[in-house]
Motif scaffolding. Structure first.
Motif, PDB file in Angstrom:
ATOM      1  N   VAL A   1      -2.939   3.758 -12.553  1.00 50.83           N
ATOM      2  CA  VAL A   1      -3.317   2.639 -12.336  1.00 50.83           C
ATOM      3  C   VAL A   1      -3.379   2.166 -10.881  1.00 50.83           C
ATOM      4  CG1 VAL A   1      -1.019   1.456 -12.717  1.00 50.83           C
ATOM      5  CG2 VAL A   1      -3.559   0.021 -13.200  1.00 50.83           C
ATOM      6  N   ASN A   2      -4.468   1.502 -10.302  1.00 49.61           N
ATOM      7  CA  ASN A   2      -4.429   0.935  -8.870  1.00 49.61           C
ATOM      8  C   ASN A   2      -4.398  -0.556  -8.798  1.00 49.61           C
ATOM      9  OD1 ASN A   2      -5.398   1.783  -5.767  1.00 49.61           O
ATOM     10  ND2 ASN A   2      -6.093   0.012  -6.335  1.00 49.61           N
ATOM     11  N   LEU A   3      -3.249  -1.184  -8.361  1.00 50.89           N
ATOM     12  CA  LEU A   3      -3.163  -2.499  -8.531  1.00 50.89           C
ATOM     13  C   LEU A   3      -3.279  -3.348  -6.831  1.00 50.89           C
ATOM     14  CD1 LEU A   3      -0.192  -2.556 -10.743  1.00 50.89           C
ATOM     15  CD2 LEU A   3      -2.565  -3.063 -11.321  1.00 50.89           C
ATOM     16  N   PRO A   4      -4.204  -3.951  -6.683  1.00 49.47           N
ATOM     17  CA  PRO A   4      -4.054  -4.609  -5.309  1.00 49.47           C
ATOM     18  C   PRO A   4      -3.147  -5.830  -5.519  1.00 49.47           C
ATOM     19  CG  PRO A   4      -5.894  -5.499  -6.596  1.00 49.47           C
ATOM     20  CD  PRO A   4      -5.256  -4.410  -7.335  1.00 49.47           C
ATOM     21  N   LEU A   5      -2.025  -5.900  -4.420  1.00 48.54           N
ATOM     22  CA  LEU A   5      -1.358  -6.904  -4.153  1.00 48.54           C
ATOM     23  C   LEU A   5      -1.609  -7.766  -3.445  1.00 48.54           C
ATOM     24  CD1 LEU A   5       1.674  -4.135  -3.519  1.00 48.54           C
ATOM     25  CD2 LEU A   5       0.950  -5.140  -5.644  1.00 48.54           C
TER      26      LEU A   5
ATOM     27  N   ILE B   1      -0.406   2.341   6.693  1.00 43.98           N
ATOM     28  CA  ILE B   1       0.764   2.562   6.274  1.00 43.98           C
ATOM     29  C   ILE B   1       1.022   2.998   4.996  1.00 43.98           C
ATOM     30  CG2 ILE B   1       3.256   2.289   6.591  1.00 43.98           C
ATOM     31  CD1 ILE B   1       2.819   0.360   8.726  1.00 43.98           C
ATOM     32  N   THR B   2       1.320   4.111   4.531  1.00 45.99           N
ATOM     33  CA  THR B   2       1.319   4.713   3.203  1.00 45.99           C
ATOM     34  C   THR B   2       2.541   5.435   2.848  1.00 45.99           C
ATOM     35  OG1 THR B   2      -0.939   5.065   3.268  1.00 45.99           O
ATOM     36  CG2 THR B   2       0.297   5.880   1.440  1.00 45.99           C
ATOM     37  N   PRO B   3       3.581   4.774   2.301  1.00 41.69           N
ATOM     38  CA  PRO B   3       4.844   5.318   1.864  1.00 41.69           C
ATOM     39  C   PRO B   3       4.796   5.826   0.345  1.00 41.69           C
ATOM     40  CG  PRO B   3       5.206   2.729   1.930  1.00 41.69           C
ATOM     41  CD  PRO B   3       3.912   3.221   2.277  1.00 41.69           C
ATOM     42  N   ARG B   4       5.244   6.635   0.291  1.00 45.21           N
ATOM     43  CA  ARG B   4       5.122   7.284  -1.345  1.00 45.21           C
ATOM     44  C   ARG B   4       6.260   7.937  -1.905  1.00 45.21           C
ATOM     45  NH1 ARG B   4       0.814  12.061  -2.093  1.00 45.21           N
ATOM     46  NH2 ARG B   4       2.270  12.982  -0.592  1.00 45.21           N
ATOM     47  N   LEU B   5       6.635   7.828  -3.123  1.00 43.39           N
ATOM     48  CA  LEU B   5       7.721   8.491  -3.914  1.00 43.39           C
ATOM     49  C   LEU B   5       7.000   9.370  -5.021  1.00 43.39           C
ATOM     50  CD1 LEU B   5      10.360   5.545  -4.347  1.00 43.39           C
ATOM     51  CD2 LEU B   5      10.366   7.284  -2.493  1.00 43.39           C
TER      52      LEU B   5
ATOM     53  N   ASP C   1      -5.013  -8.696   0.160  1.00 39.22           N
ATOM     54  CA  ASP C   1      -6.028  -8.338   0.652  1.00 39.22           C
ATOM     55  C   ASP C   1      -5.841  -7.193   1.918  1.00 39.22           C
ATOM     56  OD1 ASP C   1      -5.093 -10.021   2.677  1.00 39.22           O
ATOM     57  OD2 ASP C   1      -6.943 -10.893   3.382  1.00 39.22           O
ATOM     58  N   LYS C   2      -4.432  -6.894   2.023  1.00 42.80           N
ATOM     59  CA  LYS C   2      -3.944  -5.824   2.945  1.00 42.80           C
ATOM     60  C   LYS C   2      -3.134  -5.056   2.238  1.00 42.80           C
ATOM     61  CE  LYS C   2      -3.817  -9.372   6.629  1.00 42.80           C
ATOM     62  NZ  LYS C   2      -5.184  -8.892   7.293  1.00 42.80           N
ATOM     63  N   ALA C   3      -2.777  -4.994   0.970  1.00 39.35           N
ATOM     64  CA  ALA C   3      -1.817  -4.068   0.428  1.00 39.35           C
ATOM     65  C   ALA C   3      -2.410  -3.772  -1.201  1.00 39.35           C
ATOM     66  CB  ALA C   3      -0.338  -4.895   0.372  1.00 39.35           C
ATOM     67  N   ALA C   4      -2.110  -2.434  -1.316  1.00 41.90           N
ATOM     68  CA  ALA C   4      -2.392  -2.076  -2.799  1.00 41.90           C
ATOM     69  C   ALA C   4      -1.447  -0.931  -3.107  1.00 41.90           C
ATOM     70  CB  ALA C   4      -3.838  -1.281  -2.523  1.00 41.90           C
ATOM     71  N   LEU C   5      -1.208  -1.063  -4.578  1.00 41.86           N
ATOM     72  CA  LEU C   5      -0.330  -0.006  -5.030  1.00 41.86           C
ATOM     73  C   LEU C   5      -0.966   0.856  -6.339  1.00 41.86           C
ATOM     74  CD1 LEU C   5       3.098   0.575  -5.636  1.00 41.86           C
ATOM     75  CD2 LEU C   5       2.910  -0.939  -7.606  1.00 41.86           C
ATOM     76  N   ARG C   6      -0.534   1.993  -6.256  1.00 48.88           N
ATOM     77  CA  ARG C   6      -1.255   3.025  -7.215  1.00 48.88           C
ATOM     78  C   ARG C   6      -0.077   3.992  -7.710  1.00 48.88           C
ATOM     79  NH1 ARG C   6      -6.438   4.548  -7.242  1.00 48.88           N
ATOM     80  NH2 ARG C   6      -7.000   6.149  -8.959  1.00 48.88           N
ATOM     81  N   VAL C   7      -0.055   3.750  -9.164  1.00 50.13           N
ATOM     82  CA  VAL C   7       0.995   4.208  -9.919  1.00 50.13           C
ATOM     83  C   VAL C   7       0.471   5.432 -10.961  1.00 50.13           C
ATOM     84  CG1 VAL C   7       3.011   4.040 -11.634  1.00 50.13           C
ATOM     85  CG2 VAL C   7       2.479   2.245  -9.722  1.00 50.13           C
TER      86      VAL C   7
ATOM     87  N   GLY D   1       6.581  13.458 -14.985  1.00 49.18           N
ATOM     88  CA  GLY D   1       6.884  13.054 -13.680  1.00 49.18           C
ATOM     89  C   GLY D   1       5.750  11.887 -13.177  1.00 49.18           C
ATOM     90  N   GLY D   2       5.876  11.671 -11.815  1.00 45.52           N
ATOM     91  CA  GLY D   2       4.857  10.619 -11.582  1.00 45.52           C
ATOM     92  C   GLY D   2       5.227  10.361 -10.091  1.00 45.52           C
ATOM     93  N   ARG D   3       3.946   9.395  -9.525  1.00 50.97           N
ATOM     94  CA  ARG D   3       3.872   9.138  -8.227  1.00 50.97           C
ATOM     95  C   ARG D   3       3.988   7.686  -7.987  1.00 50.97           C
ATOM     96  NH1 ARG D   3      -0.164  13.254  -8.817  1.00 50.97           N
ATOM     97  NH2 ARG D   3      -1.907  11.606  -8.228  1.00 50.97           N
ATOM     98  N   VAL D   4       4.373   7.042  -6.971  1.00 49.96           N
ATOM     99  CA  VAL D   4       4.196   5.666  -6.589  1.00 49.96           C
ATOM    100  C   VAL D   4       3.909   5.715  -5.185  1.00 49.96           C
ATOM    101  CG1 VAL D   4       5.135   3.396  -6.434  1.00 49.96           C
ATOM    102  CG2 VAL D   4       5.719   4.934  -8.344  1.00 49.96           C
ATOM    103  N   SER D   5       2.515   5.231  -4.815  1.00 47.20           N
ATOM    104  CA  SER D   5       2.011   5.030  -3.526  1.00 47.20           C
ATOM    105  C   SER D   5       1.822   3.850  -3.189  1.00 47.20           C
ATOM    106  CB  SER D   5       0.794   5.993  -3.367  1.00 47.20           C
ATOM    107  OG  SER D   5       1.153   7.218  -3.755  1.00 47.20           O
ATOM    108  N   LEU D   6       2.079   3.425  -2.069  1.00 52.08           N
ATOM    109  CA  LEU D   6       1.954   1.749  -1.293  1.00 52.08           C
ATOM    110  C   LEU D   6       1.084   1.977   0.026  1.00 52.08           C
ATOM    111  CD1 LEU D   6       2.466  -1.076  -1.588  1.00 52.08           C
ATOM    112  CD2 LEU D   6       4.438  -0.765  -0.158  1.00 52.08           C
ATOM    113  N   LEU D   7      -0.076   1.220  -0.182  1.00 49.87           N
ATOM    114  CA  LEU D   7      -0.738   1.189   0.843  1.00 49.87           C
ATOM    115  C   LEU D   7      -0.602  -0.269   1.808  1.00 49.87           C
ATOM    116  CD1 LEU D   7      -3.428   2.101   2.826  1.00 49.87           C
ATOM    117  CD2 LEU D   7      -4.753   1.378   1.283  1.00 49.87           C
ATOM    118  N   PHE D   8      -0.417   0.002   3.001  1.00 48.71           N
ATOM    119  CA  PHE D   8      -0.366  -1.483   3.714  1.00 48.71           C
ATOM    120  C   PHE D   8      -1.461  -1.401   4.819  1.00 48.71           C
ATOM    121  CE2 PHE D   8       2.021  -3.922   6.993  1.00 48.71           C
ATOM    122  CZ  PHE D   8       1.693  -5.177   6.449  1.00 48.71           C
TER     123      PHE D   8
END
Length: 795
Positions: free
Chosen positions: A201-205, A259-263, A207-213, A244-251
Motif C-alpha cells: 500500500v502507498n499512503l501520501p502523508l 530523502i528515502t529511509p527504509r527498513l 504533499d511532501k511525504a509518502a509511505l509505502r508498506v 517479511g516486509g518493507r517500509v519506505s518513507l519518501l520525504f
C-alpha cells in the motif's frame, strides 16, 4: 499430525480471507484494449541515471513487474530462465548461487565462509550479496529486476566480476493512494500444498511525504521424503516459509531534494533440503546385517531432522540533492543477517568412526552439523554527477564497507566421547577438545573483519551519433580472520590470517546510434573478485594421499578478468532485439575443489581460463494481443591451464580444455502470450513457456574419470567396503514447460491459473558428496509439477 492439519487449515483460511478482501477493494479504471496494444518501454538505472535499455551501452536485461507477474516467477531461479547467460544453482530457499556468462568457480558450500561472490546483488542501491547464500528476495512489489552482464566493477565494485543483479522496488509516490493484494494456493505432485498472501500500500502523508508498506507470507510445500531407522518415513521434509516486509518513507521537501529511509526484514525457514540421495552409509543396496535400501526419486535418508534459517534485517537511507546542474547522492546501509544451518552429519561422522575402528553402536550415533553465520555489514557510498542533458556526462564517487562476520561450526554427537575414550584411550576426548564442548568431535570458530575502500568515476561524451564512455575503480581491501578448531576430527588450530590487496579496474565503452531504433555497442572492461584464505584441512579425516595433494593450498589471490564484447540493440515497431558476442580472459580463476576424504573443500587459483559466447533476447508483438519472447545463450567456458600435483597427476579436473563447472553450454527460453478482449471490461490470456538448460558439471573434477565409481571402502552393516556406486556426474540437460491462463479486469482484478513443470521433470541441479563419497552421495533437485491459482487485486 494434528498440528500440521491446523497449520494447513489456517493457511487456507487466510488465503480465502485475503482473496475475499481483494474483491471489495475500490477499483481503478483501465482500458482492456490498451493492454493488448501497448508495448512496454522499461526505464533502467544501470548507469546510475535513467535510461532506456536501448540507450544503455552494454548488455542488460530488465524484467518489469508485469513481466514477473505474467511469468509467474517467485524466485531468482524462475527469472533466470528468461535471461540469457544467467545461471542459478538452487540449493533451497535462500541458498542460490549465481553466475553470469559462464564465469563460475563451481559449487560453493556452507563450510567455505571465506569465498567471495562472483555476481553482485543489490536491493535498489544497497549491496546485499553474500557468496554462500544469495538472498532469496521476494519479488512482490518490484518495479523491475535488472541483470547487468559482464564486469560492473566501475560502478558496482567487488563481487560484480561476472555481472550484477539489481532488485528495484516500487518507491513511495507523492499524492497517490494505491496498492495491491495478492493470494495464491498451489499443490505439488507427490508433495505438499503451498501458497502465500502479499500486500502493498502507498499512503501520501502530505504533499511532501509518502509511505509505502509491503508485507508477505509464503508457505513452501515440501516434495522430498526422508527414510529413517526402523522403516520410518517422513514426507515432504523440505517444506518451509518466507515472511517479511518493507517500509519506505519518501520525504521531498523541494524538487531538488529527495530523502528515502527504509527498513526491510525477512525470515526464511526450510525444514530440510531439496536433496535426492543415491548412496548413504546407512541406506544402500550393499548392506546385509542392516536392511538393504535402494533410495528412489525425491528420497533421502536421515537420522536427524535438517533445517535452514535466515533472518535478514536491512536499514538504509538514500538521499539525493540537486544543485547547479549537479546531483549529489548518498547511500548508507546497515545489514544484520543471521543464518543457521542444521544438517544431518550422522553418515559423515559414522564413516570416520568406521575408519577409527569404533564399534557399530558408535557408528550409528546421530550427529548434527550446526553452522551459524552472524554478519553485520555497514556500507557508505557517496557520488557526485552531472544532472543535465548535455553531450558530456560524468560521475565520481567513493565507497566504504566494513563487515564483521562470525562463522561457527559444531558437531554435537551425544555419547561420542565415551566411545572415543574406550577405543583410543582414556582422556583422549578431553585432550583434543581445545576448549570446545564435550561430545562434539568437530568444532570451529572463524571471526572475520573485512574492510574495503574504493573510489570510482565514469564519464561519457556524445559526438553526434557516437558516445564514448570511460571509467575506472581503485579498490583497497583487507581481511583479518582467526581460525580456532577442536575435537577429535580437527587439528586443534588457533591461527590468525591477514590478507590484503588493491588494484584498478578500467572500462571503455563505445555506443553508436545509427538511428533512433538501432544502436551498436562495444566494450572492454576489467573485473575483480577478492581473494582470501582457506581453512586448514581436517587432517585427522584425510587419507595420506589427500593430505599431500590438498594440504598445500592456503591463501588464494584476487581473481581478475578482461571482458571484450560487441552488441546490437534494435527496436522496430513491436519488435525488440538485444544481442551480444563476448570473450572474457580470466586470470587466477578461484576454483572450488572437494578435498576427498578430508571432508573439506579448498579454493585455489587457476592461472588462465576463458569464456566466450553469444547471447540474444527477442520480444515481438506478432499480432494484436500476441507476444513472443525468446532468450538464449551459446557459451564456451574452459580452463586454459593444467594444474598438477607432485606426482604429475591433474588436480581436480583442472585440465586445459575442460569445462568450467556449473555452466551449461546452451540454454534457451521461449514464451508466447495471447491476450484477447473478452468483454468491454475484461481481457483473457494464455501463456506457454519452454525453458531448456543444457548439461553441466558441479565441480571441475566431475568430468575426469566419468562416469565415476564411488567405492566407500567402509565395511559397515555387512557391506564389503568394495562395492561401487557408479554415477554419471554430468548433470543432464532438462526442459521445463509452464502453462498459465488468466483474466484481467478493468477494476484491477486478475485471476491466474497455472501449471509449472508440466512434464514433472526431475531436474538435477548440482551433485553433493560427503567425504569424497564415503558417507553420502546425492543431488540437489528442482521442484516437481506444481498446479496453482493466483488472485491479485490492484487499487
Amino acid at each position: 499430525m494434528r498440528l500440521e492439519t491446523h497449520r494447513r487449515g489456517a493457511r487456507r483460511a487466510l488465503l480465502a480471507a485475503t482473496s475475499l478482501a481483494a474483491l471489495v477493494v475500490p477499483p481503478a479504471v483501465a482500458s482492456a484494449q490498451d493492454r493488448t496494444d501497448v508495448v512496454e518501454e522499461i526505464i533502467v538505472t544501470a548507469t546510475k541515471r535513467d535510461a532506456t535499455i536501448l540507450d544503455v551501452p552494454f548488455s542488460i536485461n530488465a524484467q518489469s513487474q508485469a513481466d514477473i507477474q505474467k511469468s509467474g516467477a517467485v524466485t531468482l531461479e524462475d527469472l533466470s530462465r528468461n535471461v540469457a547467460g544467467l545461471t542459478i544453482q538452487n540449493l533451497g530457499p535462500g541458498q542460490s548461487q549465481v553466475s553470469v556468462r559462464g564465469v563460475s568457480a563451481g559449487q560453493v558450500v556452507r563450510d567455505q565462509p571465506g569465498v567471495k561472490e562472483q555476481v553482485g546483488v543489490y536491493l535498489d542501491e544497497s549491496v546485499i550479496s553474500l557468496s554462500l547464500f544469495t538472498p532469496d528476495i521476494d519479488l512482490f512489489d518490484l518495479n523491475r529486476v535488472e541483470t547487468l552482464r559482464g564486469p560492473q566493477g566501475t560502478l558496482f565494485g567487488s563481487g560484480s566480476v561476472g555481472g550484477t543483479i539489481r532488485y528495484i522496488t516500487n518507491q513511495p509516490k507523492l499524492g497517490a493512494y494505491e496498492g495491491t493484494v495478492e493470494a495464491n494456493f498451489n499443490t505439488l505432485k507427490g508433495g505438499d500444498v503451498g501458497g502465500y498472501v502479499k500486500g502493498a500500500v502507498n499512503l501520501p502523508l502530505s504533499d511532501k511525504a509518502a509511505l509505502r508498506v509491503v508485507g508477505y507470507d509464503t508457505e513452501y510445500g515440501g516434495f522430498v521424503d526422508a527414510l529413517g531407522e526402523g522403516g520410518a518415513r517422513k514426507n515432504n521434509v523440505n517444506d518451509g516459509y518466507r515472511r517479511g516486509g518493507r517500509v519506505s518513507l519518501l520525504f521531498k521537501p523541494t524538487e531538488d531534494i529527495t530523502i528515502t529511509p527504509r527498513l526491510v526484514y525477512q525470515k526464511i525457514h526450510a525444514g530440510g533440503f531439496n536433496r535426492q540421495e543415491a548412496f548413504n552409509l546407512f541406506a544402500n543396496p550393499f548392506t546385509t546385517t542392516r536392511p538393504a535400501i535402494a533410495l528412489g526419486e525425491r528420497e533421502q535418508y536421515l537420522l536427524l531432522d535438517e533445517s535452514f534459517g535466515d533472518k535478514t534485517f536491512l536499514g538504509d537511507l538514500t538521499a539525493s540533492f540537486g544543485f547547479n546542474g549537479l546531483k549529489l547522492t548518498s547511500v548508507t546501509s546497515y545489514i544484520d543477517r543471521k543464518i543457521a544451518v542444521n544438517r544431518d552429519a550422522s553418515a559423515l561422522s559414522g564413516s570416520v568412526s568406521v575408519d577409527l575402528g569404533f564399534p557399530a553402536a558408535a557408528v550409528t550415533l546421530p550427529s548434527k552439523l550446526v553452522d551459524t553465520t552472524d554478519l553485520e555489514q555497514f556500507t557508505q557510498e557517496a557520488r557526485l554527477g552531472s544532472d543535465g542533458d548535455g553531450p558530456f556526462q560524468w560521475l565520481v564517487g567513493a565507497f566504504y564497507s566494513k563487515v564483521d562476520r562470525v562463522y561457527n561450526q559444531r558437531l554435537p554427537t551425544p555419547g561420542y566421547d565415551a566411545y572415543t575414550d574406550a577405543t583410543l584411550g582414556a582422556g583422549t576426548s578431553a585432550a583434543v577438545a581445545n576448549g570446545f564442548p564435550a561430545n562434539s568431535p568437530y568444532n570451529a570458530s572463524l571471526p572475520y573483519k573485512i574492510k574495503q575502500k574504493a573510489v570510482f568515476g565514469e564519464a561519457s561524451y556524445e559526438i553526434q551519433k557516437l558516445t564514448i564512455t570511460a571509467g575506472g575503480r581503485y579498490y583497497d581491501f583487507s581481511e583479518n580472520r582467526r581460525f580456532t578448531s577442536g575435537g577429535l576430527f580437527a587439528n586443534g588450530d588457533d591461527q590468525v590470517d591477514k590478507t590484503s590487496s588493491d588494484g584498478f579496474t578500467p572500462r571503455l565503452l563505445l555506443s553508436y546510434k545509427a538511428n533512433p531504433g538501432l544502436t551498436f555497442n562495444a566494450q572492454a572492461s576489467k573485473g575483480f573478485r577478492l581473494g582470501g584464505v582457506n581453512d586448514p584441512l581436517n587432517l585427522p579425516l584425510c587419507t595420506p594421499a589427500d593430505a599431500a595433494i590438498f594440504g598445500g593450498f592456503q591463501a588464494y589471490d584476487d581473481e581478475t578478468l578482461w571482458n571484450y564484447e560487441g552488441g546490437v540493440k534494435t527496436r522496430m515497431g513491436g519488435v525488440t532485439f538485444n544481442g551480444a558476442v563476448f570473450y572474457t580472459d580470466i586470470k587466477n580463476l578461484q576454483t572450488t575443489l572437494d578435498a576427498g576424504s578430508c571432508s573439506s573443500r579448498v579454493v585455489f587459483n587457476v592461472p588462465k581460463a576463458h569464456t566466450k559466447g553469444i547471447e540474444g533476447e527477442l520480444s515481438a508483438r506478432l499480432a494484436p494481443g500476441f507476444d513472443l519472447r525468446v532468450s538464449g545463450s551459446l557459451l564456451q567456458a574452459e580452463f586454459d591451464s593444467t594444474v598438477r600435483d607432485g606426482t604429475g597427476a591433474v588436480i581436480g579436473g583442472i585440465r586445459e580444455g575442460n569445462r568450467l563447472p556449473s555452466v551449461p553450454k546452451f540454454q534457451i527460453s521461449v514464451s508466447a502470450t495471447y491476450t484477447r478482449t473478452l468483454t468491454e471490461t475484461m481481457d483473457g490470456y494464455v501463456t506457454a513457456s519452454f525453458q531448456h538448460v543444457g548439461n553441466r558439471y558441479t565441480q571441475a573434477s566431475d568430468q575426469e574419470n566419468n562416469p565415476r565409481s564411488f567405492v566407500s571402502g567402509l565395511p559397515f552393516g555387512g557391506a564389503s567396503g568394495n562395492d561401487a556406486t557408479v554415477l554419471n556426474l554430468q548433470l543432464p540437460s532438462y526442459d521445463i514447460i509452464n502453462l498459465s491462463a488468466g483474466v484481467q479486469m478493468d477494476d484491477g482484478l486478475d485471476i491466474i491459473a497455472y501449471v509449472n513443470n508440466v512434464s514433472d521433470e526431475n531436474a538435477l541441479l548440482s551433485f553433493d558428496r560427503e567425504r569424497g563419497g564415503r558417507a553420502r552421495l546425492g543431488y540437489s533437485i528442482g521442484q516437481p509439477r506444481t498446479v496453482g491459482l493466483t488472485i491479485r487485486k490492484s487499487f
